[in-house]
Design a protein around this motif. Structure first.
Motif, PDB file in Angstrom:
ATOM      1  N   GLY A 155     -37.892  -2.813 -39.750  1.00 50.69           N
ATOM      2  CA  GLY A 155     -37.107  -2.257 -38.642  1.00 50.69           C
ATOM      3  C   GLY A 155     -35.622  -2.496 -38.819  1.00 50.69           C
ATOM      4  N   THR A 156     -35.266  -3.699 -39.281  1.00 46.94           N
ATOM      5  CA  THR A 156     -33.850  -4.010 -39.518  1.00 46.94           C
ATOM      6  C   THR A 156     -33.291  -3.157 -40.648  1.00 46.94           C
ATOM      7  OG1 THR A 156     -34.211  -6.284 -38.771  1.00 46.94           O
ATOM      8  CG2 THR A 156     -32.232  -5.852 -40.087  1.00 46.94           C
ATOM      9  N   ILE A 157     -34.039  -3.029 -41.734  1.00 46.73           N
ATOM     10  CA  ILE A 157     -33.593  -2.193 -42.855  1.00 46.73           C
ATOM     11  C   ILE A 157     -33.440  -0.750 -42.406  1.00 46.73           C
ATOM     12  CG2 ILE A 157     -34.291  -1.253 -45.095  1.00 46.73           C
ATOM     13  CD1 ILE A 157     -35.560  -4.039 -45.664  1.00 46.73           C
ATOM     14  N   CYS A 158     -34.416  -0.265 -41.645  1.00 49.44           N
ATOM     15  CA  CYS A 158     -34.356   1.116 -41.134  1.00 49.44           C
ATOM     16  C   CYS A 158     -33.103   1.316 -40.279  1.00 49.44           C
ATOM     17  CB  CYS A 158     -35.613   1.417 -40.327  1.00 49.44           C
ATOM     18  SG  CYS A 158     -35.606   3.017 -39.530  1.00 49.44           S
ATOM     19  N   TYR A 159     -32.831   0.366 -39.386  1.00 47.83           N
ATOM     20  CA  TYR A 159     -31.659   0.467 -38.516  1.00 47.83           C
ATOM     21  C   TYR A 159     -30.370   0.447 -39.328  1.00 47.83           C
ATOM     22  CZ  TYR A 159     -28.159  -0.626 -35.030  1.00 47.83           C
ATOM     23  OH  TYR A 159     -27.025  -0.611 -34.258  1.00 47.83           O
ATOM     24  N   MET A 160     -30.281  -0.453 -40.313  1.00 46.36           N
ATOM     25  CA  MET A 160     -29.076  -0.541 -41.127  1.00 46.36           C
ATOM     26  C   MET A 160     -28.841   0.746 -41.918  1.00 46.36           C
ATOM     27  SD  MET A 160     -27.466  -3.226 -40.680  1.00 46.36           S
ATOM     28  CE  MET A 160     -27.865  -4.139 -39.244  1.00 46.36           C
TER      29      MET A 160
ATOM     30  N   MET B  28     -29.982   3.738 -40.987  1.00 44.82           N
ATOM     31  CA  MET B  28     -29.695   4.803 -40.025  1.00 44.82           C
ATOM     32  C   MET B  28     -28.244   4.746 -39.524  1.00 44.82           C
ATOM     33  SD  MET B  28     -32.343   6.740 -39.567  1.00 44.82           S
ATOM     34  CE  MET B  28     -32.040   7.520 -38.032  1.00 44.82           C
ATOM     35  N   ILE B  29     -27.686   3.555 -39.303  1.00 43.76           N
ATOM     36  CA  ILE B  29     -26.311   3.513 -38.793  1.00 43.76           C
ATOM     37  C   ILE B  29     -25.304   3.917 -39.869  1.00 43.76           C
ATOM     38  CG2 ILE B  29     -26.782   1.823 -36.995  1.00 43.76           C
ATOM     39  CD1 ILE B  29     -25.462  -0.304 -38.743  1.00 43.76           C
ATOM     40  N   ARG B  30     -25.705   3.865 -41.123  1.00 44.97           N
ATOM     41  CA  ARG B  30     -24.808   4.299 -42.203  1.00 44.97           C
ATOM     42  C   ARG B  30     -24.955   5.804 -42.472  1.00 44.97           C
ATOM     43  NH1 ARG B  30     -23.193  -0.142 -41.165  1.00 44.97           N
ATOM     44  NH2 ARG B  30     -23.156  -1.930 -42.537  1.00 44.97           N
ATOM     45  N   VAL B  31     -26.135   6.351 -42.238  1.00 44.41           N
ATOM     46  CA  VAL B  31     -26.409   7.737 -42.592  1.00 44.41           C
ATOM     47  C   VAL B  31     -26.139   8.685 -41.411  1.00 44.41           C
ATOM     48  CG1 VAL B  31     -28.241   9.344 -43.299  1.00 44.41           C
ATOM     49  CG2 VAL B  31     -28.081   7.089 -44.352  1.00 44.41           C
TER      50      VAL B  31
ATOM     51  N   SER C 205     -24.577  10.042 -24.709  1.00 45.42           N
ATOM     52  CA  SER C 205     -23.650  11.151 -24.497  1.00 45.42           C
ATOM     53  C   SER C 205     -22.687  11.376 -25.660  1.00 45.42           C
ATOM     54  CB  SER C 205     -22.841  10.903 -23.217  1.00 45.42           C
ATOM     55  OG  SER C 205     -22.077   9.717 -23.356  1.00 45.42           O
ATOM     56  N   GLN C 206     -22.683  10.482 -26.637  1.00 43.91           N
ATOM     57  CA  GLN C 206     -21.808  10.678 -27.796  1.00 43.91           C
ATOM     58  C   GLN C 206     -22.560  10.310 -29.075  1.00 43.91           C
ATOM     59  OE1 GLN C 206     -18.383   8.237 -27.186  1.00 43.91           O
ATOM     60  NE2 GLN C 206     -19.557   6.459 -26.590  1.00 43.91           N
ATOM     61  N   PRO C 207     -22.144  10.924 -30.184  1.00 43.20           N
ATOM     62  CA  PRO C 207     -22.851  10.676 -31.438  1.00 43.20           C
ATOM     63  C   PRO C 207     -22.873   9.205 -31.788  1.00 43.20           C
ATOM     64  CG  PRO C 207     -21.276  12.472 -31.675  1.00 43.20           C
ATOM     65  CD  PRO C 207     -21.051  11.862 -30.329  1.00 43.20           C
ATOM     66  N   PRO C 208     -23.918   8.757 -32.373  1.00 40.38           N
ATOM     67  CA  PRO C 208     -25.151   9.394 -32.852  1.00 40.38           C
ATOM     68  C   PRO C 208     -26.250   9.502 -31.807  1.00 40.38           C
ATOM     69  CG  PRO C 208     -25.126   7.148 -33.633  1.00 40.38           C
ATOM     70  CD  PRO C 208     -23.860   7.362 -32.851  1.00 40.38           C
TER      71      PRO C 208
END
Length: 107
Positions: free
Chosen positions: A96-101, A103-106, A64-67
């Motif tokens: 997967g870990t690199i992708c998540y890290m 994504m949470i920054r971008v 319900s809230q970004p992201p």
């Protein structure tokens, strides 16, 4: 002197306990065939533990809230796709870990 000995003592204790835990089944069962209960647990526990870990990691996603859970969902899809395509656990976890890290920054 304690600042050097204390970490070494901790590492030694952890190494010893790890070795003992790894050696225990061999000492307990030796060359005898494993009981059916142990064989059954060996088959069902790994998927069950992975399921619990995935649920535990994804339990706090807020849609319900970004992201809106986008980083978690994208990372899960990347891990699942890599595991299906490459069948390499380490590659799936690392990418997967690199992708998540990222994504949470971008996002």
């Amino acid at each position: 002197m304690n600042e050097v000995l204390y970490p070494l003592a901790v590492i030694a204790v952890v190494a010893l306990v790890t070795w003992m835990l790894r050696a225990f089944p061999f000492l307990l069962f030796g060359n005898r065939p494993l009981p059916k209960v142990i064989l059954y647990l060996g088959k069902v526990l790994p998927p069950a533990i992975m399921t619990v870990l995935v649920i535990y990691c994804l339990r706090d996603i807020s849609f319900s809230q970004p992201p809106y859970g986008i980083p978690e969902i994208v990372a899960c899809v990347v891990v699942a796709a890599l595991q299906i395509i490459r069948r390499n656990m380490y590659l799936s976890i690392i990418v997967g870990t690199i992708c998540y890290m990222i994504m949470i920054r971008v996002v």
